[in-house]
Design a protein around this motif. Structure first.
Motif: not given
Ligand SMILES: CC(C)(COP(=O)(O)OP(=O)(O)OC[C@H]1O[C@@H](n2cnc3c(N)ncnc32)[C@H](O)[C@@H]1OP(=O)(O)O)[C@@H](O)C(=O)NCCC(=O)NCCS
Length: 153
Positions: A40-52, A58-61, A64-72
């Motif tokens: 969360v601190r590293m902006d690697q969790v994205i949310l969709a919010v509908l009227e609150g 979506l979470r990514f990591e 190898w510290s360099k290839l973005p991977f959607v883990s959730l």
């Protein structure tokens, strides 16, 4: 206005931690809670919010510290699926990755989830391999890759 346009897509912040914990994200991982806070601190969790109300995550990591991977990735409850919210979340991630200088994005889907595999292909991913027996329930995982074309302009 359709659902995808009504949804606010944004990075998660500290105030979303209680919702994320309710969803039991990372609950089975020894360091699950700490890793989630870090992502969360590293902006690697994205949310969709509908009227609150949060309806997608979506979470990514970085492999190898360099290839973005959607883990959730999920839209919940199911009635909100198939209305463009997943596409919007993926687009938000891709824009953010391009701005950070990344040129490709990896993701995966369980071998027994053909719908998720089909969705990824529709979103421009192509299959790059399978790891068999990698999940705790004995299923395999299909890995997929998407090239991030530079943005126009
Ligand atoms: C997979 C998931 C995140 C996709 O999000 P979504 O909001 O339902 O998908 P979208 O509505 O944004 O789909 C975008 C496009 O893909 C299409 N699509 C959706 N599901 C599809 C499928 N199974 N196969 C092919 N195309 C599909 C949609 O029709 C839409 O196409 P269009 O723009 O031409 O109409 C969501 O369905 C979900 O949460 N599924 C259950 C959990 C899951 O499987 N997560 C993935 C694990 S990796």
């Amino acid at each position: 206005m359709n659902l995808a346009d009504r949804v606010e897509v944004r990075f998660a912040s500290g105030s979303d931690m209680s919702w994320l914990r309710e969803m039991e994200i990372g609950k089975d991982d020894p360091q699950g809670r700490e890793m989630l806070e870090l992502h969360v601190r590293m902006d690697q969790v994205i949310l969709a919010v509908l009227e609150g109300r949060t309806i997608g995550c979506l979470r990514f990591e970085l492999l190898w510290s360099k290839l973005p991977f959607v883990s959730l990735l999920f839209i919940r409850p199911d009635e909100y699926q198939g209305q463009g919210v997943g596409r919007r979340m993926l687009g938000f991630l891709e824009d953010s990755l391009r701005q950070r200088g990344y040129r490709s994005l990896m993701s995966s889907a369980q071998t027994d989830n053909p719908r998720s595999q089909a969705w990824h292909r529709k979103m421009g991913f192509h299959e790059i391999g399978i790891l068999y027996d990698i999940n705790t329930d004995g299923t395999g995982e299909v890995f997929l890759l998407k090239q991030l074309a530079p943005q126009d302009g």
